[in-house]
Scaffold this motif. Structure first.
Motif, PDB file in Angstrom:
ATOM      1  N   PRO A  67       0.789  -1.232   0.000  1.00 23.88           N
ATOM      2  CA  PRO A  67       0.000   0.000   0.000  1.00 23.88           C
ATOM      3  C   PRO A  67       0.821   1.283   0.000  1.00 23.88           C
ATOM      4  O   PRO A  67       0.258   2.373  -0.081  1.00 23.88           O
ATOM      5  CB  PRO A  67      -0.803  -0.111   1.291  1.00 23.88           C
ATOM      6  N   VAL A  68       2.147   1.178   0.106  1.00 19.77           N
ATOM      7  CA  VAL A  68       2.991   2.373   0.226  1.00 19.77           C
ATOM      8  C   VAL A  68       3.841   2.544  -1.035  1.00 19.77           C
ATOM      9  O   VAL A  68       4.469   1.597  -1.511  1.00 19.77           O
ATOM     10  CB  VAL A  68       3.898   2.299   1.472  1.00 19.77           C
ATOM     11  N   THR A  69       3.831   3.764  -1.547  1.00 17.80           N
ATOM     12  CA  THR A  69       4.670   4.121  -2.686  1.00 17.80           C
ATOM     13  C   THR A  69       5.530   5.297  -2.287  1.00 17.80           C
ATOM     14  O   THR A  69       5.045   6.257  -1.671  1.00 17.80           O
ATOM     15  CB  THR A  69       3.824   4.520  -3.913  1.00 17.80           C
ATOM     16  N   LEU A  70       6.816   5.216  -2.613  1.00 16.75           N
ATOM     17  CA  LEU A  70       7.685   6.364  -2.333  1.00 16.75           C
ATOM     18  C   LEU A  70       8.443   6.773  -3.586  1.00 16.75           C
ATOM     19  O   LEU A  70       8.676   5.976  -4.489  1.00 16.75           O
ATOM     20  CB  LEU A  70       8.646   6.065  -1.181  1.00 16.75           C
ATOM     21  N   ARG A  71       8.765   8.040  -3.619  1.00 14.42           N
ATOM     22  CA  ARG A  71       9.614   8.597  -4.684  1.00 14.42           C
ATOM     23  C   ARG A  71      11.054   8.529  -4.191  1.00 14.42           C
ATOM     24  O   ARG A  71      11.389   9.072  -3.142  1.00 14.42           O
ATOM     25  CB  ARG A  71       9.209  10.048  -4.967  1.00 14.42           C
ATOM     26  N   ILE A  72      11.904   7.863  -4.930  1.00 17.37           N
ATOM     27  CA  ILE A  72      13.280   7.634  -4.497  1.00 17.37           C
ATOM     28  C   ILE A  72      14.071   8.941  -4.590  1.00 17.37           C
ATOM     29  O   ILE A  72      14.106   9.585  -5.637  1.00 17.37           O
ATOM     30  CB  ILE A  72      13.935   6.545  -5.352  1.00 17.37           C
ATOM     31  N   THR A  73      14.720   9.330  -3.486  1.00 14.37           N
ATOM     32  CA  THR A  73      15.452  10.597  -3.461  1.00 14.37           C
ATOM     33  C   THR A  73      16.941  10.439  -3.163  1.00 14.37           C
ATOM     34  O   THR A  73      17.693  11.400  -3.322  1.00 14.37           O
ATOM     35  CB  THR A  73      14.844  11.556  -2.409  1.00 14.37           C
ATOM     36  N   GLU A  74      17.369   9.249  -2.729  1.00 12.02           N
ATOM     37  CA  GLU A  74      18.777   9.051  -2.388  1.00 12.02           C
ATOM     38  C   GLU A  74      19.134   7.583  -2.545  1.00 12.02           C
ATOM     39  O   GLU A  74      18.381   6.701  -2.108  1.00 12.02           O
ATOM     40  CB  GLU A  74      19.038   9.498  -0.947  1.00 12.02           C
ATOM     41  N   VAL A  75      20.282   7.319  -3.162  1.00 15.15           N
ATOM     42  CA  VAL A  75      20.726   5.948  -3.398  1.00 15.15           C
ATOM     43  C   VAL A  75      22.250   5.874  -3.273  1.00 15.15           C
ATOM     44  O   VAL A  75      22.936   6.899  -3.275  1.00 15.15           O
ATOM     45  CB  VAL A  75      20.315   5.448  -4.805  1.00 15.15           C
ATOM     46  N   GLU A  76      22.773   4.655  -3.196  1.00 20.20           N
ATOM     47  CA  GLU A  76      24.211   4.421  -3.244  1.00 20.20           C
ATOM     48  C   GLU A  76      24.493   3.241  -4.161  1.00 20.20           C
ATOM     49  O   GLU A  76      23.774   2.227  -4.112  1.00 20.20           O
ATOM     50  CB  GLU A  76      24.775   4.100  -1.854  1.00 20.20           C
TER      51      GLU A  76
END
Length: 201
Positions: A23-32
């Motif tokens: 049920p949760v969607t997020l916009r990715i803002t940081e990665v490695e």
């Protein structure tokens, strides 16, 4: 998105994309980015092991691990099949399922719901059982960006004590959901700085 490419190419392209887990969607803002067996800071550095086996599966596989015995962190496997390369999901903005994410995170401020890989894993309710799942399965989708992402910044990875100066962390500049940079305390030990001869676990 072509996840068969090198992790250093995939990582910045993941920024602004949306990850839906249930049920949760997020916009990715940081990665490695982690470069598999060629990267001393990667879990795959010493090759295939039972607990890292999902890193060596096909691009688009989810690799989850427990950090500090508490948090579950999620990675997207990329690169050639069997290379062990992956991108750690470090932070995101929850764009759907806010009430669910708030409840999972103890009603933390919205800007902090998925700030840092452990918080991100908690907001998405990731478990070790999710490791090995494939993007595109029911309730696990990587969705396109909804618009331009703006400036992308890059710098050293957070908390690693080997290969620490490589600028393989990517984030959306000025985005409030991005985590703060913290160097590993082990970097104060000269033998660690000079040697860079062991993987993070």
């Amino acid at each position: 998105m072509d996840l068969t490419r090198d992790s250093l190419a995939v990582a910045p392209d993941l920024l602004g994309m949306r990850l839906r887990v249930g049920p949760v969607t997020l916009r990715i803002t940081e990665v490695e980015a982690y470069q598999g067996t060629a990267d001393p800071a990667a879990h795959a550095y010493r090759g295939w092991r039972p607990h890292t086996r999902h890193l060596f599966e096909a691009p688009g596989t989810l690799y989850c691990y427990r950090s500090y015995g508490i948090h579950i962190c999620g990675n997207v496997v990329c690169g050639p099949h069997g290379s062990g390369t992956a991108v750690l999901l470090r932070a995101g903005e929850v764009v759907e399922g806010l009430d669910v994410a708030r409840a999972r995170r103890g009603n933390a401020p919205d800007v902090r719901l998925a700030r840092g890989p452990g918080c991100l894993g908690q907001a998405l309710a990731l478990t070790l059982a999710d490791s090995g799942r494939r993007l595109g399965e029911p309730d696990l989708e990587l969705l396109p960006r909804l618009g331009p992402v703006g400036e992308i910044a890059t710098g050293p990875r957070v908390g690693v004590s080997v290969a620490a100066r490589r600028p393989w962390r990517f984030w959306l500049a000025s985005d409030p959901t991005v985590s703060s940079y913290r160097a590993s305390p082990r970097l104060m030990r000269p033998e660690v700085v000079a040697g860079e001869n062991g993987p993070e676990t």
